[in-house]
Design a protein around this motif. Structure first.
Motif, short mmCIF file in Angstrom:
data_model
loop_
_atom_site.label_atom_id
_atom_site.label_comp_id
_atom_site.label_asym_id
_atom_site.label_seq_id
_atom_site.Cartn_x
_atom_site.Cartn_y
_atom_site.Cartn_z
N TYR A 68 -52.70 -91.84 41.53
CA TYR A 68 -51.38 -92.31 41.94
C TYR A 68 -50.34 -91.54 41.15
CZ TYR A 68 -47.48 -95.37 42.90
OH TYR A 68 -46.27 -95.86 43.31
N PRO A 69 -49.39 -90.93 41.71
CA PRO A 69 -48.81 -90.92 43.04
C PRO A 69 -49.17 -89.68 43.86
CG PRO A 69 -47.17 -90.09 41.55
CD PRO A 69 -48.41 -90.39 40.74
N THR A 70 -50.10 -88.87 43.40
CA THR A 70 -50.38 -87.59 44.07
C THR A 70 -50.80 -87.74 45.54
OG1 THR A 70 -51.06 -86.76 41.91
CG2 THR A 70 -51.58 -85.40 43.80
N PRO A 71 -51.81 -88.54 45.89
CA PRO A 71 -52.16 -88.65 47.31
C PRO A 71 -51.11 -89.40 48.13
CG PRO A 71 -53.63 -89.99 45.99
CD PRO A 71 -52.78 -89.23 45.05
N ILE A 72 -50.35 -90.28 47.49
CA ILE A 72 -49.31 -91.01 48.21
C ILE A 72 -48.21 -90.05 48.65
CG2 ILE A 72 -47.70 -92.94 48.08
CD1 ILE A 72 -50.76 -93.64 47.71
N ILE A 73 -47.85 -89.14 47.77
CA ILE A 73 -46.84 -88.13 48.12
C ILE A 73 -47.38 -87.20 49.20
CG2 ILE A 73 -45.59 -86.13 47.21
CD1 ILE A 73 -45.28 -87.72 44.61
N ALA A 74 -48.65 -86.83 49.11
CA ALA A 74 -49.26 -85.97 50.13
C ALA A 74 -49.26 -86.66 51.50
CB ALA A 74 -50.68 -85.60 49.73
N MET A 75 -49.58 -87.95 51.53
CA MET A 75 -49.57 -88.67 52.80
C MET A 75 -48.16 -88.78 53.37
SD MET A 75 -52.33 -91.72 52.07
CE MET A 75 -51.41 -92.83 53.04
N GLY A 76 -47.19 -88.99 52.51
CA GLY A 76 -45.81 -89.11 52.98
C GLY A 76 -45.28 -87.81 53.56
N ILE A 77 -45.51 -86.72 52.86
CA ILE A 77 -45.03 -85.42 53.35
C ILE A 77 -45.76 -85.04 54.63
CG2 ILE A 77 -44.91 -82.96 52.82
CD1 ILE A 77 -44.55 -83.76 49.89
N PHE A 78 -47.06 -85.30 54.69
CA PHE A 78 -47.81 -84.98 55.89
C PHE A 78 -47.37 -85.85 57.07
CE2 PHE A 78 -51.69 -84.93 58.55
CZ PHE A 78 -51.70 -83.57 58.81
N SER A 79 -47.02 -87.10 56.80
CA SER A 79 -46.51 -87.98 57.86
C SER A 79 -45.20 -87.47 58.43
CB SER A 79 -46.30 -89.40 57.33
OG SER A 79 -47.52 -89.98 56.99
N ILE A 80 -44.35 -86.93 57.56
CA ILE A 80 -43.07 -86.37 58.04
C ILE A 80 -43.34 -85.21 59.00
CG2 ILE A 80 -41.02 -85.09 57.32
CD1 ILE A 80 -41.03 -86.84 54.78
N PHE A 81 -44.27 -84.35 58.65
CA PHE A 81 -44.60 -83.22 59.53
C PHE A 81 -45.19 -83.71 60.86
CE2 PHE A 81 -44.61 -80.57 55.63
CZ PHE A 81 -43.70 -79.63 56.06
N LEU A 82 -46.02 -84.76 60.81
CA LEU A 82 -46.61 -85.26 62.05
C LEU A 82 -45.58 -85.91 62.95
CD1 LEU A 82 -50.05 -86.73 60.99
CD2 LEU A 82 -49.59 -84.64 62.23
N VAL A 83 -44.66 -86.65 62.37
CA VAL A 83 -43.62 -87.29 63.18
C VAL A 83 -42.71 -86.25 63.81
CG1 VAL A 83 -41.58 -88.76 63.04
CG2 VAL A 83 -43.70 -89.49 61.99
N LEU A 84 -42.48 -85.16 63.10
CA LEU A 84 -41.70 -84.07 63.67
C LEU A 84 -42.53 -83.21 64.61
CD1 LEU A 84 -39.71 -82.96 60.50
CD2 LEU A 84 -38.88 -84.29 62.45
N ASP A 85 -43.79 -83.54 64.77
CA ASP A 85 -44.74 -82.85 65.65
C ASP A 85 -44.92 -81.39 65.27
OD1 ASP A 85 -46.65 -83.04 67.62
OD2 ASP A 85 -45.31 -82.19 69.12
N TYR A 86 -45.03 -81.15 63.99
CA TYR A 86 -45.33 -79.81 63.49
C TYR A 86 -46.71 -79.89 62.84
CZ TYR A 86 -45.07 -75.42 61.05
OH TYR A 86 -45.34 -74.15 60.61
N THR A 87 -47.71 -79.32 63.49
CA THR A 87 -49.06 -79.40 62.96
C THR A 87 -49.64 -78.05 62.56
OG1 THR A 87 -49.91 -79.32 65.21
CG2 THR A 87 -49.64 -81.49 64.22
N PHE A 88 -48.97 -76.97 62.88
CA PHE A 88 -49.39 -75.62 62.53
C PHE A 88 -50.71 -75.29 63.20
CE2 PHE A 88 -50.37 -72.23 59.28
CZ PHE A 88 -49.42 -71.36 59.76
N MET A 89 -51.72 -74.87 62.46
CA MET A 89 -52.97 -74.40 63.07
C MET A 89 -54.11 -75.37 62.82
SD MET A 89 -52.86 -70.31 62.20
CE MET A 89 -53.72 -70.55 60.71
N TYR A 90 -55.15 -75.23 63.64
CA TYR A 90 -56.40 -75.98 63.50
C TYR A 90 -56.16 -77.49 63.43
CZ TYR A 90 -58.11 -71.35 62.44
OH TYR A 90 -58.40 -70.02 62.50
N ASN A 91 -55.35 -77.99 64.35
CA ASN A 91 -55.07 -79.42 64.47
C ASN A 91 -54.52 -80.03 63.17
OD1 ASN A 91 -55.89 -79.39 67.10
ND2 ASN A 91 -57.96 -80.08 66.64
N GLY A 92 -53.76 -79.27 62.45
CA GLY A 92 -53.10 -79.77 61.24
C GLY A 92 -53.90 -79.63 59.97
N MET A 93 -55.08 -79.03 60.02
CA MET A 93 -55.91 -78.91 58.81
C MET A 93 -55.29 -77.96 57.80
SD MET A 93 -58.32 -80.95 59.02
CE MET A 93 -58.57 -82.04 60.39
N VAL A 94 -54.76 -76.85 58.25
CA VAL A 94 -54.13 -75.88 57.34
C VAL A 94 -52.89 -76.51 56.70
CG1 VAL A 94 -53.01 -73.63 57.19
CG2 VAL A 94 -55.03 -73.92 58.61
#
Length: 127
Positions: A68-94
């Motif tokens: 804590y808080p490292t994965p929480i921040i990662a989930m939050g930033i990744f959620s922002i990208f998903l809501v903006l529908d930016y997934t980049f390559m390989y279904n968002g894995m990269v």
């Protein structure tokens, strides 16, 4: 928090709200990308020598850790990208790997500047 994850899963899985996406992600792809972001952030935090758990007593500790808080921040930033529908390559894995690395670096080097620790009750402010 689970409501946010649930809404993000199903909002991003149907397609872009603006009609710009030609590929939609399934909820399992998004869940896997979240897990990748969490695992990468914890592993990179441990490589950067952030402790796994905060110092004792854990309840009143404002120390950063790999849990804590490292994965929480990662989930939050990744959620922002998903809501903006930016997934980049390989279904968002990269993007999930990049967000995990960036969140661990943020916690290691910038977290205390952005979110300073509160003063102790027995310490006063410098006058």
């Amino acid at each position: 928090m689970f409501d946010l994850v649930f809404n993000t899963l199903f909002f991003a899985s149907y397609s872009n709200a603006f009609g710009l996406a030609n590929i939609s992600l399934s909820p399992s792809d998004i869940l896997l990308a979240y897990i990748v972001a969490i695992v990468v952030s914890i592993v990179v935090a441990l490589v950067l020598r952030i402790p796994l758990l905060p110092s004792k007593p854990i309840r009143y500790s404002f120390d950063v850790s790999a849990i804590y808080p490292t994965p929480i921040i990662a989930m939050g930033i990744f959620s922002i990208f998903l809501v903006l529908d930016y997934t980049f390559m390989y279904n968002g894995m990269v993007l999930a790997v990049a967000v995990g690395i960036i969140s661990a670096l943020f916690v290691k080097y910038l977290f205390d500047f952005v979110f300073p620790k509160p003063l102790n009750g027995d310490e006063g402010e410098d006058i």
